[in-house]
Design a protein around this motif. Structure first.
Motif, PDB file in Angstrom:
ATOM      1  N   ILE A 236      35.303  41.693  39.732  1.00  0.00           N
ATOM      2  CA  ILE A 236      33.904  42.122  39.630  1.00  0.00           C
ATOM      3  C   ILE A 236      33.336  42.289  41.042  1.00  0.00           C
ATOM      4  CG2 ILE A 236      31.620  41.609  38.716  1.00  0.00           C
ATOM      5  CD1 ILE A 236      33.714  42.039  36.568  1.00  0.00           C
ATOM      6  N   PRO A 237      32.923  43.486  41.433  1.00  0.00           N
ATOM      7  CA  PRO A 237      32.367  43.685  42.782  1.00  0.00           C
ATOM      8  C   PRO A 237      31.087  42.869  42.960  1.00  0.00           C
ATOM      9  CG  PRO A 237      32.963  45.782  41.766  1.00  0.00           C
ATOM     10  CD  PRO A 237      33.034  44.754  40.688  1.00  0.00           C
ATOM     11  N   PRO A 238      30.889  42.284  44.139  1.00  0.00           N
ATOM     12  CA  PRO A 238      29.685  41.466  44.365  1.00  0.00           C
ATOM     13  C   PRO A 238      28.378  42.196  44.091  1.00  0.00           C
ATOM     14  CG  PRO A 238      31.272  41.095  46.116  1.00  0.00           C
ATOM     15  CD  PRO A 238      31.809  42.215  45.277  1.00  0.00           C
ATOM     16  N   ARG A 239      28.309  43.483  44.387  1.00  0.00           N
ATOM     17  CA  ARG A 239      27.067  44.204  44.119  1.00  0.00           C
ATOM     18  C   ARG A 239      26.730  44.196  42.623  1.00  0.00           C
ATOM     19  NH1 ARG A 239      28.456  47.033  49.004  1.00  0.00           N
ATOM     20  NH2 ARG A 239      26.624  47.872  50.122  1.00  0.00           N
ATOM     21  N   ILE A 240      27.777  44.166  41.768  1.00  0.00           N
ATOM     22  CA  ILE A 240      27.555  44.113  40.323  1.00  0.00           C
ATOM     23  C   ILE A 240      27.269  42.686  39.878  1.00  0.00           C
ATOM     24  CG2 ILE A 240      28.646  44.431  38.058  1.00  0.00           C
ATOM     25  CD1 ILE A 240      30.078  46.852  39.180  1.00  0.00           C
ATOM     26  N   SER A 241      28.050  41.721  40.341  1.00  0.00           N
ATOM     27  CA  SER A 241      27.852  40.333  39.914  1.00  0.00           C
ATOM     28  C   SER A 241      26.491  39.808  40.344  1.00  0.00           C
ATOM     29  CB  SER A 241      28.968  39.440  40.469  1.00  0.00           C
ATOM     30  OG  SER A 241      28.958  39.431  41.882  1.00  0.00           O
ATOM     31  N   ARG A 242      25.944  40.354  41.422  1.00  0.00           N
ATOM     32  CA  ARG A 242      24.626  39.923  41.903  1.00  0.00           C
ATOM     33  C   ARG A 242      23.494  40.733  41.298  1.00  0.00           C
ATOM     34  NH1 ARG A 242      24.459  37.349  47.375  1.00  0.00           N
ATOM     35  NH2 ARG A 242      26.402  36.193  47.516  1.00  0.00           N
ATOM     36  N   GLY A 243      23.822  41.707  40.440  1.00  0.00           N
ATOM     37  CA  GLY A 243      22.799  42.452  39.715  1.00  0.00           C
ATOM     38  C   GLY A 243      22.042  43.469  40.533  1.00  0.00           C
ATOM     39  N   THR A 244      22.649  43.963  41.614  1.00  0.00           N
ATOM     40  CA  THR A 244      21.940  44.921  42.472  1.00  0.00           C
ATOM     41  C   THR A 244      22.180  46.383  42.088  1.00  0.00           C
ATOM     42  OG1 THR A 244      23.755  44.916  44.077  1.00  0.00           O
ATOM     43  CG2 THR A 244      21.976  43.331  44.417  1.00  0.00           C
ATOM     44  N   ILE A 245      23.073  46.624  41.120  1.00  0.00           N
ATOM     45  CA  ILE A 245      23.323  47.989  40.647  1.00  0.00           C
ATOM     46  C   ILE A 245      22.665  48.133  39.273  1.00  0.00           C
ATOM     47  CG2 ILE A 245      25.055  49.740  40.130  1.00  0.00           C
ATOM     48  CD1 ILE A 245      25.013  48.849  43.042  1.00  0.00           C
ATOM     49  N   LYS A 246      21.610  48.874  39.214  1.00  0.00           N
ATOM     50  CA  LYS A 246      20.804  48.995  37.992  1.00  0.00           C
ATOM     51  C   LYS A 246      21.642  49.523  36.830  1.00  0.00           C
ATOM     52  CE  LYS A 246      16.526  51.030  36.212  1.00  0.00           C
ATOM     53  NZ  LYS A 246      15.379  51.928  36.511  1.00  0.00           N
ATOM     54  N   GLY A 247      21.602  48.783  35.712  1.00  0.00           N
ATOM     55  CA  GLY A 247      22.268  49.229  34.495  1.00  0.00           C
ATOM     56  C   GLY A 247      23.741  48.908  34.424  1.00  0.00           C
ATOM     57  N   VAL A 248      24.306  48.254  35.452  1.00  0.00           N
ATOM     58  CA  VAL A 248      25.737  47.927  35.452  1.00  0.00           C
ATOM     59  C   VAL A 248      25.894  46.416  35.462  1.00  0.00           C
ATOM     60  CG1 VAL A 248      27.962  48.243  36.590  1.00  0.00           C
ATOM     61  CG2 VAL A 248      26.224  50.044  36.733  1.00  0.00           C
ATOM     62  N   THR A 249      26.598  45.897  34.472  1.00  0.00           N
ATOM     63  CA  THR A 249      26.861  44.464  34.355  1.00  0.00           C
ATOM     64  C   THR A 249      28.359  44.221  34.470  1.00  0.00           C
ATOM     65  OG1 THR A 249      27.162  44.552  31.951  1.00  0.00           O
ATOM     66  CG2 THR A 249      24.900  44.256  32.777  1.00  0.00           C
ATOM     67  N   PRO A 250      28.786  42.973  34.657  1.00  0.00           N
ATOM     68  CA  PRO A 250      30.228  42.690  34.659  1.00  0.00           C
ATOM     69  C   PRO A 250      30.924  43.179  33.392  1.00  0.00           C
ATOM     70  CG  PRO A 250      29.039  40.808  35.536  1.00  0.00           C
ATOM     71  CD  PRO A 250      28.006  41.770  35.042  1.00  0.00           C
ATOM     72  N   GLU A 251      30.231  43.112  32.260  1.00  0.00           N
ATOM     73  CA  GLU A 251      30.829  43.558  31.000  1.00  0.00           C
ATOM     74  C   GLU A 251      31.016  45.068  30.989  1.00  0.00           C
ATOM     75  OE1 GLU A 251      29.387  39.665  30.819  1.00  0.00           O
ATOM     76  OE2 GLU A 251      28.192  41.475  31.227  1.00  0.00           O
ATOM     77  N   THR A 252      29.996  45.822  31.416  1.00  0.00           N
ATOM     78  CA  THR A 252      30.131  47.277  31.432  1.00  0.00           C
ATOM     79  C   THR A 252      31.147  47.734  32.478  1.00  0.00           C
ATOM     80  OG1 THR A 252      28.223  47.458  32.927  1.00  0.00           O
ATOM     81  CG2 THR A 252      27.801  47.666  30.564  1.00  0.00           C
ATOM     82  N   PHE A 253      31.295  46.948  33.564  1.00  0.00           N
ATOM     83  CA  PHE A 253      32.309  47.276  34.561  1.00  0.00           C
ATOM     84  C   PHE A 253      33.705  47.166  33.965  1.00  0.00           C
ATOM     85  CE2 PHE A 253      35.276  45.608  37.825  1.00  0.00           C
ATOM     86  CZ  PHE A 253      35.328  46.714  38.653  1.00  0.00           C
ATOM     87  N   LYS A 254      33.971  46.085  33.229  1.00  0.00           N
ATOM     88  CA  LYS A 254      35.276  45.921  32.587  1.00  0.00           C
ATOM     89  C   LYS A 254      35.510  47.012  31.553  1.00  0.00           C
ATOM     90  CE  LYS A 254      36.869  42.203  34.640  1.00  0.00           C
ATOM     91  NZ  LYS A 254      38.113  42.256  35.467  1.00  0.00           N
ATOM     92  N   GLU A 255      34.474  47.368  30.813  1.00  0.00           N
ATOM     93  CA  GLU A 255      34.596  48.451  29.829  1.00  0.00           C
ATOM     94  C   GLU A 255      34.940  49.772  30.513  1.00  0.00           C
ATOM     95  OE1 GLU A 255      30.875  48.434  27.819  1.00  0.00           O
ATOM     96  OE2 GLU A 255      31.269  46.562  26.742  1.00  0.00           O
TER      97      GLU A 255
END
Length: 629
Positions: free
Chosen positions: A433-452
């Motif tokens: 999980i990229p840190p920008r995603i895990s820290r919630g800085t990318i709007k609309g992208v979560t760890p779950e949607t990244f894996k999907e």
């Protein structure tokens, strides 16, 4: 010596061929449903006949309803299942796109030397991007030079390039003693040398590897400023380090073009007045080997920009003037005082950035950026150090002016914490999980949607291979461009193949995801497809465009985007376009007019999806052997 004769041309992928493939799950399900309906109809018919024998027989209608498709065949259906809406006669008009004059065979619209003369030469501003205005774009197809051949396959291409593809011998004379390039009959050979590494890039990288760890996966992305023919980046690939190499289009004719023909990632670019087109904290390592950039001048502006794109804890490597000047000053034809002053100015700028000088050994010096700015902030306002930038987006880098201030790192609570989050080592970095995603800085992208997204693109690329079976052939494609990369899923799905992907995040997207792509250990750049890309004609073997034309609808002309795709695509290169069927029908009219071989095929989830795919091949053609300009 001329070397061995070139191999015979291989057959290239043609989208009109219809490969056999196993039935997908949705088609198997429809066959089952049809079989059940037919069986029930037969039973009711026999029951009715038995009950009403001797009377008038009523026949039941066994025709499936309108929502049931007919039995599929094992041959892929290349016809569309949604008709484009009628939009008047204008959309049906076919425009001809004739070949451009051969003088445009190396045309780079936004780095055109004639246009550059209109801009100031101070700080190399005239070598920055200056694109054609509205109505100035070419409406013709850029030709390949006569005799153009399919490039050598990787890894052979690292060392060999056909002369016909890049017919320039200037560097063989200018850099003869530096072992950059040699001309041998019908080809160029690249021994791997450079101005500061005449013994070869491999030995030079080994010297760097003796000073910092290049093999444990902590260093994955690098940037080479003033890259020459990109031998440093070419030889780092065997160490699983991918390098963004760039150099201006200047007197060293075709240096970036040579890099791309070698199968090495590169862009035309220059450190001048604008930020480099990459987000902050992108690269684990930056490099300059006699790149002639005045690092200590203009209040350290260029090192400030390197600091912005370097990751916390990243390295800056400098070889060439002024490093080791006491040995080389005579050969460099400069005075001791001048070289010493230059080194002092560089050292001072590095200190103002809170960098630590790790080592200076022989011709190589290495600095390291701090992992956070916790110890960099105290008393900064009362010293002569660079001030921190305020109220600016460090990831904004499209025609953005370089500021002479220090880009602040994300906040930390302890000195041991890595600003912005710690990255996994390669290759785990690709799917972590990229840190920008895990820290919630990318709007609309979560760890779950990244894996999907990872699973989505694995499935999509698997489907692509059933349509274009050459995607699975090692060496068929080397240089690939994803024109709307989102999270880099397309590139990640191809990571095991001997190729590289330039991931573009269009500046018109609502969410900037390029930082995520770099945190995955991939590379990319910002781009607006209303303008030309900073690269040479015939750069890429395959273009992938996911919803690009929907994104640019009513923003710029569709034909200009397709003409740019044609410019940067090699003869016999392939294209995959995903978009709404109505848009694809219009795109296909343009590709047909440009004499691409193309077909629209169904979505991987079946014919009822409005999104379709256009598979295309740019046919082989070149400028004639003699052309009167």
């Amino acid at each position: 010596m001329a070397g061995p004769n070139p191999p015979p041309p291989e057959p290239y992928y043609t989208p009109t061929s219809k490969p056999q493939q196993p039935l997908p799950h949705w088609k198997k399900l429809k066959i089952f449903r049809f079989s059940v309906i037919a069986l029930l109809c037969s039973l009711f018919y026999l029951l009715g006949t038995w009950q009403h024998s001797g009377t008038t027989t009523t026949t039941l209608q066994c025709t499936p309803n309108k929502t049931t498709t007919t039995l599929p065949t094992t041959i892929m259906d290349f016809t569309t299942h949604h008709a484009a809406a009628a939009d008047g006669g204008a959309a049906q008009t076919t425009t001809a796109y004739p070949p451009c004059d051969v003088a445009y065979s190396e045309y780079t619209p936004c780095e055109d030397w004639k246009r550059s003369l209109k801009f100031q030469r101070t700080r190399l501003i005239y070598r920055e991007r200056h694109c054609p205005g509205s109505g100035e774009q070419l409406k013709c197809r850029v030709p390949a030079p006569h005799g153009y051949k399919t490039p050598f396959k990787w890894p052979q291409s690292r060392d060999l390039v056909w002369y016909a593809n890049v017919p320039h011998k200037e560097l063989t004379v200018e850099k003869a003693v530096q072992n950059w390039i040699r001309f041998e009959g019908d080809r160029f050979r690249f021994p791997g040398g450079g101005t500061m590494f005449p013994n070869g890039a491999g030995a030079y990288i080994d010297d760097i590897g003796n000073l910092i760890n290049l093999r444990d996966g902590s260093i994955r992305t690098a940037i080479d400023t003033g890259c020459g023919v990109a031998s440093w980046g070419a030889y780092l690939l065997s160490r699983n380090i991918i390098t963004m190499s760039f150099a201006p289009r200047d007197t060293h004719e075709a240096q970036v073009q040579f890099a791309l023909e070698r199968g090495v990632p590169a862009l035309i670019g220059v450190l001048a007045s604008k930020r480099l087109p990459y987000p902050s904290r992108s690269f684990d390592m930056a490099h300059c080997s006699r790149c002639l950039i005045p690092w200590g001048q203009y209040d350290g502006t260029y090192l400030v920009e390197v600091d912005r794109v370097l990751r916390p804890g990243g390295y800056w490597i400098l070889s060439g003037p002024p490093i080791h000047w006491k040995k080389h000053w005579k050969g460099w034809e400069r005075t001791k005082e001048d070289l010493n002053a230059e080194q002092v100015s560089i050292e001072n700028v590095a200190k103002s950035l809170c960098w630590k000088k790790l080592v200076e050994k022989g011709d190589i010096a290495i600095w390291q950026k701090p992992t956070n700015h916790l110890n960099c902030k105290p008393n900064r306002k009362v010293t002569q150090n660079l001030p921190f930038c305020s109220a600016h987006n460090p990831d904004m880098a499209w025609y953005t002016k370089i500021e002479t201030c220090l880009t602040p790192l994300p906040e930390v609570s302890t000195n041991q914490e890595i600003a912005g989050g710690e990255l996994a080592k390669w290759p785990e970095r690709l799917t972590a999980i990229p840190p920008r995603i895990s820290r919630g800085t990318i709007k609309g992208v979560t760890p779950e949607t990244f894996k999907e997204d990872i699973h989505l693109w694995d499935r999509r690329v698997s489907y692509y291979r059933t349509v274009n079976n050459q995607l699975g052939q090692s060496g068929r494609y080397r240089n690939i461009l994803d024109m709307n990369a989102n999270l880099g899923g397309f590139a990640a799905a191809l990571i095991k193949d001997p190729l590289w992907v330039m991931n573009v995040v269009p500046i018109e997207n609502k969410v900037n995801t390029l930082g995520v792509i770099y945190e995955r250990g991939l590379i990319g750049t910002y781009q607006s497809w209303c303008e030309a890309m900073s690269t040479y004609p015939r750069t890429y073997d395959l273009l992938h465009a996911d919803s690009v034309f929907s994104l640019y609808k009513d923003r710029c002309e569709m034909e200009d985007i397709v003409l740019e795709m044609d410019r940067i695509l090699r003869p016999e290169g392939s294209v995959i376009i995903r978009d709404d069927v109505d848009i694809l029908v219009k795109v296909k009219r343009i590709t047909d007019a440009m004499k691409w071989d193309s077909q629209i095929v169904d979505h991987e989830d079946g014919p009822l999806e409005r999104e379709k795919l256009l598979f295309a091949v740019k046919l082989y053609w070149t400028a004639p052997s003699t052309t009167i300009s």
